[in-house]
Design a protein around this motif. Structure first.
Motif, PDB file in Angstrom:
ATOM      1  N   LYS A   1      34.450  46.274  39.667  1.00  0.00           N
ATOM      2  CA  LYS A   1      34.411  47.620  39.122  1.00  0.00           C
ATOM      3  C   LYS A   1      35.811  48.059  38.698  1.00  0.00           C
ATOM      4  CE  LYS A   1      32.922  52.351  40.058  1.00  0.00           C
ATOM      5  NZ  LYS A   1      32.260  52.447  38.751  1.00  0.00           N
ATOM      6  N   GLY A   2      35.975  48.320  37.400  1.00  0.00           N
ATOM      7  CA  GLY A   2      37.233  48.842  36.893  1.00  0.00           C
ATOM      8  C   GLY A   2      38.314  47.824  36.624  1.00  0.00           C
ATOM      9  N   SER A   3      38.027  46.533  36.814  1.00  0.00           N
ATOM     10  CA  SER A   3      39.082  45.549  36.569  1.00  0.00           C
ATOM     11  C   SER A   3      38.514  44.223  36.070  1.00  0.00           C
ATOM     12  CB  SER A   3      39.912  45.307  37.835  1.00  0.00           C
ATOM     13  OG  SER A   3      39.151  44.628  38.807  1.00  0.00           O
ATOM     14  N   LEU A   4      39.377  43.482  35.389  1.00  0.00           N
ATOM     15  CA  LEU A   4      39.057  42.153  34.886  1.00  0.00           C
ATOM     16  C   LEU A   4      40.177  41.229  35.348  1.00  0.00           C
ATOM     17  CD1 LEU A   4      37.421  40.257  32.979  1.00  0.00           C
ATOM     18  CD2 LEU A   4      38.883  41.049  31.124  1.00  0.00           C
ATOM     19  N   ARG A   5      39.826  40.204  36.140  1.00  0.00           N
ATOM     20  CA  ARG A   5      40.841  39.297  36.676  1.00  0.00           C
ATOM     21  C   ARG A   5      40.695  37.935  36.026  1.00  0.00           C
ATOM     22  NH1 ARG A   5      41.842  36.584  41.931  1.00  0.00           N
ATOM     23  NH2 ARG A   5      39.715  37.146  42.538  1.00  0.00           N
ATOM     24  N   ILE A   6      41.818  37.363  35.626  1.00  0.00           N
ATOM     25  CA  ILE A   6      41.865  36.062  34.980  1.00  0.00           C
ATOM     26  C   ILE A   6      42.582  35.112  35.930  1.00  0.00           C
ATOM     27  CG2 ILE A   6      42.675  34.792  32.973  1.00  0.00           C
ATOM     28  CD1 ILE A   6      42.803  37.638  31.582  1.00  0.00           C
ATOM     29  N   VAL A   7      41.885  34.096  36.408  1.00  0.00           N
ATOM     30  CA  VAL A   7      42.426  33.203  37.428  1.00  0.00           C
ATOM     31  C   VAL A   7      42.712  31.831  36.821  1.00  0.00           C
ATOM     32  CG1 VAL A   7      42.035  32.150  39.680  1.00  0.00           C
ATOM     33  CG2 VAL A   7      41.091  34.421  39.188  1.00  0.00           C
ATOM     34  N   THR A   8      43.979  31.390  36.921  1.00  0.00           N
ATOM     35  CA  THR A   8      44.388  30.065  36.468  1.00  0.00           C
ATOM     36  C   THR A   8      44.909  29.275  37.672  1.00  0.00           C
ATOM     37  OG1 THR A   8      46.697  30.621  36.006  1.00  0.00           O
ATOM     38  CG2 THR A   8      45.089  31.093  34.275  1.00  0.00           C
ATOM     39  N   ARG A   9      45.261  28.040  37.441  1.00  0.00           N
ATOM     40  CA  ARG A   9      45.820  27.222  38.519  1.00  0.00           C
ATOM     41  C   ARG A   9      47.159  27.783  38.998  1.00  0.00           C
ATOM     42  NH1 ARG A   9      44.888  20.884  36.703  1.00  0.00           N
ATOM     43  NH2 ARG A   9      42.604  20.891  36.827  1.00  0.00           N
ATOM     44  N   ASP A  10      47.858  28.477  38.110  1.00  0.00           N
ATOM     45  CA  ASP A  10      49.193  28.996  38.437  1.00  0.00           C
ATOM     46  C   ASP A  10      49.156  30.366  39.107  1.00  0.00           C
ATOM     47  OD1 ASP A  10      50.205  26.730  37.188  1.00  0.00           O
ATOM     48  OD2 ASP A  10      50.239  27.713  35.237  1.00  0.00           O
ATOM     49  N   GLY A  11      47.991  30.991  39.155  1.00  0.00           N
ATOM     50  CA  GLY A  11      47.902  32.332  39.719  1.00  0.00           C
ATOM     51  C   GLY A  11      46.842  33.144  39.004  1.00  0.00           C
ATOM     52  N   SER A  12      47.000  34.455  39.015  1.00  0.00           N
ATOM     53  CA  SER A  12      46.000  35.306  38.382  1.00  0.00           C
ATOM     54  C   SER A  12      46.658  36.519  37.728  1.00  0.00           C
ATOM     55  CB  SER A  12      44.950  35.767  39.391  1.00  0.00           C
ATOM     56  OG  SER A  12      45.534  36.609  40.368  1.00  0.00           O
ATOM     57  N   VAL A  13      45.944  37.072  36.756  1.00  0.00           N
ATOM     58  CA  VAL A  13      46.350  38.297  36.070  1.00  0.00           C
ATOM     59  C   VAL A  13      45.199  39.282  36.191  1.00  0.00           C
ATOM     60  CG1 VAL A  13      46.953  39.349  33.865  1.00  0.00           C
ATOM     61  CG2 VAL A  13      47.823  37.076  34.429  1.00  0.00           C
ATOM     62  N   THR A  14      45.486  40.488  36.666  1.00  0.00           N
ATOM     63  CA  THR A  14      44.457  41.516  36.773  1.00  0.00           C
ATOM     64  C   THR A  14      44.700  42.599  35.743  1.00  0.00           C
ATOM     65  OG1 THR A  14      44.145  41.121  39.145  1.00  0.00           O
ATOM     66  CG2 THR A  14      43.376  43.221  38.279  1.00  0.00           C
ATOM     67  N   ILE A  15      43.694  42.874  34.922  1.00  0.00           N
ATOM     68  CA  ILE A  15      43.770  43.934  33.925  1.00  0.00           C
ATOM     69  C   ILE A  15      42.990  45.129  34.444  1.00  0.00           C
ATOM     70  CG2 ILE A  15      43.211  44.623  31.562  1.00  0.00           C
ATOM     71  CD1 ILE A  15      43.405  41.699  30.746  1.00  0.00           C
ATOM     72  N   ASP A  16      43.698  46.207  34.720  1.00  0.00           N
ATOM     73  CA  ASP A  16      43.057  47.464  35.105  1.00  0.00           C
ATOM     74  C   ASP A  16      42.405  48.031  33.844  1.00  0.00           C
ATOM     75  OD1 ASP A  16      42.350  50.044  35.755  1.00  0.00           O
ATOM     76  OD2 ASP A  16      44.221  50.500  36.805  1.00  0.00           O
ATOM     77  N   LEU A  17      41.087  48.109  33.819  1.00  0.00           N
ATOM     78  CA  LEU A  17      40.381  48.504  32.598  1.00  0.00           C
ATOM     79  C   LEU A  17      40.671  49.943  32.184  1.00  0.00           C
ATOM     80  CD1 LEU A  17      36.971  46.680  33.147  1.00  0.00           C
ATOM     81  CD2 LEU A  17      38.971  45.924  31.862  1.00  0.00           C
ATOM     82  N   SER A  18      41.177  50.757  33.112  1.00  0.00           N
ATOM     83  CA  SER A  18      41.547  52.118  32.734  1.00  0.00           C
ATOM     84  C   SER A  18      42.835  52.128  31.920  1.00  0.00           C
ATOM     85  CB  SER A  18      41.720  52.987  33.980  1.00  0.00           C
ATOM     86  OG  SER A  18      42.845  52.590  34.737  1.00  0.00           O
TER      87      SER A  18
END
Length: 289
Positions: free
Chosen positions: A136-153
């Motif tokens: 809810k409210g976020s999109l997380r992109i997970v790679t082998r090196d880590g992750s990036v979270t995009i706050d949809l707001s």
């Protein structure tokens, strides 16, 4: 259903295969493979692989008199396009929307370039294989090196198209979002156009909520001047660099902008928030910047 259920609630619904025009009351059951709408007269089974679009609050005209708070699914079975409309009380529709998108898109492999742009400047970021994680409210992109979270707001813009990703034209979404006062752009390439459409719809629904909040804000010429000046300065600047005039008036303007979450302060610097950037780009495009 033969598999784990991730959502189960009572609602009213209508599907194209029903031998009636009015909705019925029954159970809505969602697994990771299918959606089942069960009622006393039978059931409708919708494979999730057949779902091509989802909308919230929009009902086909012939059913509008029967529904209020709804989620509508478009799906195709045997080359026939069908629509299912679901309504439920409380927060069920909102929670179901999140779970449904999470089930449809979560865990799928995608190609990602992040950040593809920083403040509008193209970077040399490489393309990586990743998995999507929705909540809810976020999109997380997970790679082998880590992750990036995009706050949809914080999303200020997005667009869909065919982009050159990893040496091949692929269905891609370009998402611009704010991070620590800086606009960053992420390219997310999906396996096919159906999934691209679903992710685009998810972002659109979240973006719609932000736009509805902005539509209720009244912005004065003085406030507009501050927002445009900040935008022209790259989204962040010291107060003295963008505002002159009576101190009391300036402070009143800034206080209103802060109250409406259009700007934020970091030490002596002012920054446009994601909402503030949307106001500039979407509502005052006639201003000569």
């Amino acid at each position: 259903m033969g598999e784990a259920v991730v959502a189960d609630f009572v609602g009213r619904f209508h599907t194209a295969d029903m031998k009636r025009t009015e909705p019925v009351t029954g159970r809505v059951l969602l697994s990771r493979k299918r959606l089942v709408l069960a009622h006393d007269g039978g059931k409708t089974t919708i494979p999730l692989s057949s779902v091509s679009d989802i909308n919230v609050g929009t009902v086909p005209a012939k059913l509008s008199e029967f529904f209020s708070d709804t989620i509508t699914l478009a799906y195709s079975i045997d080359d026939g396009r069908n629509v299912a409309v679901i309504e439920s009380g409380g927060d069920n529709v909102g929670r179901f929307k999140t779970v449904l998108f999470k089930t449809l898109l979560g865990g799928h492999k995608v190609k990602v370039k992040h950040p593809a742009k920083v403040g509008g400047r193209v970077t040399d970021a490489s393309t990586k294989t990743a998995k999507l994680k929705l909540s809810k409210g976020s999109l997380r992109i997970v790679t082998r090196d880590g992750s990036v979270t995009i706050d949809l707001s914080t999303v200020t813009n997005f667009r869909r198209g065919q982009y050159d990703i990893a040496g091949k034209k692929r269905p891609t979404i370009e998402v611009t979002h704010m991070h620590n006062g800086t606009a960053k752009t992420t390219f997310i390439s999906l396996p096919n156009n159906r999934k691209l459409n679903l992710l685009g719809r998810y972002l659109q629904l979240e973006y719609k909520d932000v736009m509805e909040e902005i539509a209720e804000i009244e912005i004065s010429p003085e406030q507009t001047e501050v927002l445009v000046s900040l935008y022209s300065a790259g989204g962040q600047a010291k107060l003295g660099e963008i505002v002159t005039g009576d101190v009391a008036t300036v402070q009143l303007v800034l206080e209103t902008l802060r109250k409406n979450a259009l700007i934020s302060e970091n030490g002596s610097a002012l920054s446009l928030t994601a909402k503030g950037r949307v106001v500039v780009t979407e509502q005052i495009e006639d201003v000569n910047m």
